[in-house]
Design a protein around this motif. Sequence first.
Motif, PDB file in Angstrom:
ATOM      1  N   ALA A 278       0.768  -1.112  -0.127  1.00  0.00           N
ATOM      2  CA  ALA A 278       0.003   0.196  -0.020  1.00  0.00           C
ATOM      3  C   ALA A 278       0.886   1.167  -0.078  1.00  0.00           C
ATOM      4  O   ALA A 278       2.197   1.072   0.290  1.00  0.00           O
ATOM      5  CB  ALA A 278      -0.917  -0.078   1.377  1.00  0.00           C
ATOM      6  N   LYS A 279       0.225   2.396  -0.045  1.00  0.00           N
ATOM      7  CA  LYS A 279       0.774   3.688  -0.163  1.00  0.00           C
ATOM      8  C   LYS A 279       0.672   4.450   0.942  1.00  0.00           C
ATOM      9  O   LYS A 279      -0.623   4.571   1.511  1.00  0.00           O
ATOM     10  CB  LYS A 279       0.868   4.480  -1.564  1.00  0.00           C
TER      11      LYS A 279
ATOM     12  N   GLU B 162      -4.496  -0.495  -2.815  1.00  0.00           N
ATOM     13  CA  GLU B 162      -4.331  -0.797  -4.260  1.00  0.00           C
ATOM     14  C   GLU B 162      -5.276  -0.431  -4.919  1.00  0.00           C
ATOM     15  O   GLU B 162      -5.242  -0.393  -6.389  1.00  0.00           O
ATOM     16  CB  GLU B 162      -3.898  -2.423  -4.408  1.00  0.00           C
TER      17      GLU B 162
ATOM     18  N   PRO C 155       0.833  -0.036  -6.178  1.00  0.00           N
ATOM     19  CA  PRO C 155       1.046   1.477  -5.647  1.00  0.00           C
ATOM     20  C   PRO C 155       2.087   2.221  -6.469  1.00  0.00           C
ATOM     21  O   PRO C 155       3.096   1.865  -6.827  1.00  0.00           O
ATOM     22  CB  PRO C 155       1.818   1.205  -4.297  1.00  0.00           C
TER      23      PRO C 155
ATOM     24  N   SER D  40       6.517   2.964  -9.958  1.00  0.00           N
ATOM     25  CA  SER D  40       5.865   1.681  -9.507  1.00  0.00           C
ATOM     26  C   SER D  40       7.207   0.818  -9.400  1.00  0.00           C
ATOM     27  O   SER D  40       8.149   1.046  -9.727  1.00  0.00           O
ATOM     28  CB  SER D  40       4.807   1.327  -9.912  1.00  0.00           C
TER      29      SER D  40
END
Length: 207
Positions: free
Chosen positions: A36-37, A76, A119, A144
């Motif tokens: 995830a970010k 995502e 992400p 990415s």
Amino acid sequence: MMKLAREFDSHDVAGRGDAFQERRATPRVTVMIRPAKLIADDREFLCVVRDLSDSGLKLRLFHALPDHERLTIEFESGERHAIRMIWQADELVGCGFVDDVDLPRLIAAHEGPYPRRQPRLQIALDAVLCTGGLRTPITLRDLSQRGAAIDCPGWLMIDELVRIECEVLPTIHAKIRWRRPPRYGVVFEQTFRLEELALACARISAA
């Protein structure tokens, strides 16, 4: 894959304070290696979501969490939620959701039939594009594990092989995938490992 769990390691709850103790009764969904970010104010980082519930989540980071005023998690699916840090133990960070979340819908988004979106980090990094014996200054964006976008003043061909050099990333060999000059999309010949890219992005943020 996901698996449901109603228990988690005892070291995750020891010494976390009353706020975390109140969450012990909340059923948890263990998300195994789900990237995830994490957005700290206006800086973007990569992380892995480990445990997820309707009240919060546990993250694994690859570097120290910087000082911040606001935290946001982007899954995502592209869905974002404001979060706040509750505890930290080495590379693990426990966070609570600021607002209510629809947990079944959030889980369903991860279990859908379509490929999950990697992400992408919104950066603007100076780099050099090497192709045909020429070295052209470019800007590396939308990074990415598998690709990026670049802003390049020159004309590039679809499927053209290029080399990208910059100070904070290893040399990248890539192929032009799409073009809307002056912006081009590239796919990397060798995929970055999540940890490798996460550490590189931390260096970018600190620069």
